[in-house]
Write a protein that holds these residues in place. Sequence first.
Motif, PDB file in Angstrom:
ATOM      1  N   UNK A  35       0.821  -1.207   0.000  1.00 42.72           N
ATOM      2  CA  UNK A  35       0.000   0.000   0.000  1.00 42.72           C
ATOM      3  C   UNK A  35       0.859   1.262   0.000  1.00 42.72           C
ATOM      4  N   UNK A  36       2.011   1.197   0.699  1.00 38.65           N
ATOM      5  CA  UNK A  36       2.910   2.349   0.723  1.00 38.65           C
ATOM      6  C   UNK A  36       3.430   2.675  -0.666  1.00 38.65           C
ATOM      7  N   UNK A  38       2.034   1.791  -3.417  1.00 39.23           N
ATOM      8  CA  UNK A  38       0.894   2.235  -4.237  1.00 39.23           C
ATOM      9  C   UNK A  38       0.642   3.727  -4.037  1.00 39.23           C
ATOM     10  N   UNK A  39       0.658   4.168  -2.787  1.00 35.60           N
ATOM     11  CA  UNK A  39       0.447   5.592  -2.503  1.00 35.60           C
ATOM     12  C   UNK A  39       1.554   6.448  -3.121  1.00 35.60           C
ATOM     13  N   UNK A  40       2.779   5.926  -3.059  1.00 34.66           N
ATOM     14  CA  UNK A  40       3.889   6.648  -3.681  1.00 34.66           C
ATOM     15  C   UNK A  40       3.688   6.749  -5.193  1.00 34.66           C
ATOM     16  N   UNK A  41       3.288   5.638  -5.806  1.00 30.40           N
ATOM     17  CA  UNK A  41       3.040   5.650  -7.249  1.00 30.40           C
ATOM     18  C   UNK A  41       1.918   6.580  -7.623  1.00 30.40           C
ATOM     19  N   UNK A  42       0.873   6.645  -6.791  1.00 33.18           N
ATOM     20  CA  UNK A  42      -0.241   7.544  -7.057  1.00 33.18           C
ATOM     21  C   UNK A  42       0.220   8.998  -6.998  1.00 33.18           C
ATOM     22  N   UNK A  60       4.954  -2.433  -5.641  1.00 28.73           N
ATOM     23  CA  UNK A  60       3.736  -2.701  -4.873  1.00 28.73           C
ATOM     24  C   UNK A  60       3.165  -4.065  -5.216  1.00 28.73           C
ATOM     25  N   UNK A  61       3.149  -4.399  -6.503  1.00 28.59           N
ATOM     26  CA  UNK A  61       2.593  -5.688  -6.932  1.00 28.59           C
ATOM     27  C   UNK A  61       3.527  -6.845  -6.595  1.00 28.59           C
ATOM     28  N   UNK A  62       4.826  -6.574  -6.499  1.00 33.64           N
ATOM     29  CA  UNK A  62       5.745  -7.637  -6.072  1.00 33.64           C
ATOM     30  C   UNK A  62       5.458  -8.051  -4.638  1.00 33.64           C
ATOM     31  N   UNK A  63       5.122  -7.087  -3.814  1.00 31.87           N
ATOM     32  CA  UNK A  63       4.790  -7.397  -2.422  1.00 31.87           C
ATOM     33  C   UNK A  63       3.402  -8.014  -2.293  1.00 31.87           C
ATOM     34  N   UNK A  64       2.457  -7.559  -3.109  1.00 31.28           N
ATOM     35  CA  UNK A  64       1.084  -8.073  -3.015  1.00 31.28           C
ATOM     36  C   UNK A  64       0.460  -8.051  -4.404  1.00 31.28           C
ATOM     37  N   UNK A  70      -3.430  -0.960  -7.224  1.00 30.24           N
ATOM     38  CA  UNK A  70      -2.132  -0.691  -7.856  1.00 30.24           C
ATOM     39  C   UNK A  70      -2.108  -1.186  -9.292  1.00 30.24           C
ATOM     40  N   UNK A  71      -2.683  -2.354  -9.536  1.00 32.32           N
ATOM     41  CA  UNK A  71      -2.676  -2.914 -10.893  1.00 32.32           C
ATOM     42  C   UNK A  71      -3.531  -2.076 -11.835  1.00 32.32           C
ATOM     43  N   UNK A  72      -4.682  -1.605 -11.345  1.00 26.50           N
ATOM     44  CA  UNK A  72      -5.543  -0.764 -12.188  1.00 26.50           C
ATOM     45  C   UNK A  72      -4.863   0.557 -12.520  1.00 26.50           C
TER      46      UNK A  72
END
Length: 476
Positions: A35-36, A38-42, A60-64, A70-72
């Motif tokens: 999630x961290x 993902x937020x950074x990527x956003x 992010x996707x490597x971790x989950x 994140x994928x969307x």
Amino acid sequence: MNCPRCNANVAFSKKRCDNCGHDLKNYRKVVSLSNTYYNKGLSQAKVRDLSGAVSSLKLSLQYNKLNTNARNLLGLIYLEEGEIVAALSEWVISRHYQAENNDAEDYIRQIQSNPNRLETYNQTIRKYNSALNSAKHGDEDMAVIQLKKVVNLNPNFIRAHQLLALLYMMTGKKDNKVKALKLLRHISKIDVTNTTTLRYMKELSDVHLRGESQRVQPKPSKEQPTERRTLPKVDPDAYKTITPYKEERPSIMPFINVVVGMVIGLALMYFLIIPHMKSKDANSANNNFKQYSEQQAADDSDSSSLKSKNESLQKEIDGLKSQLKELQGDANTEDGKTILDIYDDLYSAASSYLANDSENAAKKLLKIDENTLKSEYAKKVYKRIKENTFATMSEKLYQQGYTLYSSGDYGNAIKTLKEAVKYDETNVKALYFLGRGFQKQQKYDKAKKYYETIINDFPDSDRVALSKAKLTEMGY
């Protein structure tokens, strides 16, 4: 969040699953890290740092891998960069992991609901691949012509702009360098931190557009020789061939409707009209035989000749009766089906195909042996439906088998991948992961068979090197 073991819904603050008692301490850390990033990527995407956002979202996707948000978002960034195939791939995977309440469903529908837009994307991909191939073989002029069309059709296609700019820079002409700078400045507004774009722009630092003030370059001193400028180093992975999302296929529905109508007409002829005609011919043959026998007996002809002709005529009658039984559905094929059953299966497959139910059409068609079809029209219908359903069905089964393989369910993965190969024996990806599945089960002889099939039958496949490596790994 959901428990990774039993998939039960658990509060994020819980340290253990209430359902199965699984320790969630490490899993919470992994989800938090995902999630961290993902937020950074956003945040990076909001300021158009698309390259940085892609790196963060991939982490992010490597971790989950189940982080569908994140994928969307990764798919949206790919779409913004003109990478429609990569975008759709991410959304399809996202939809697989979260079938309900997923924005990916809307994104895919928006792309697929506009056939013209989808066809435009496919054209850009084909033209880009053609230009890339021309550039690799030294035909830069043809590559430039193709890339001009690509950037006009898809103004956000970053890779096409970069390749066109590089080709302009290679000419060394001032006018072409100005064109290259314009292209690079355009895509730099889309992705402000793209390293390839920034590297190319640095090489064009001495080029200025019309109306811009030029900085006075200091003259090189006599003691220090002028540094020779060279073209920027090109990353070999920067330009790769892109697989189109959907191959161009002309509409065959009118032709299918005509062919199906003809097949139905032929079926009615075979099962209603021809049996009646055959029956009349058989009766006529019997009557002729009786008249012939009576006449021969009356004329006291040679008995041996009469017997020979009698046997010949009886064989003809038996042949007619056999044909009549076959057309009536009494004759069985090797699998126990009658001719009528086979045509019923073909008609059912054609009906499913016309109803846009390609999956059931493929399943029904797989039950039919093409060699048992007597009519050329029936064979044409069979081949047409096969061409338009088997490859799609094989790819769908491969995706299901790959998902099972990734989750460690090698038994069901092998079963599903074998089904994929039944529909398309050239599906190299399915053959490769069949080998991987048997290798995971330590059934090395079976794994070897699939790896060797790829090496021997598909020497141009990108899976050949991987197959050879796996054979070496198993000691072959």
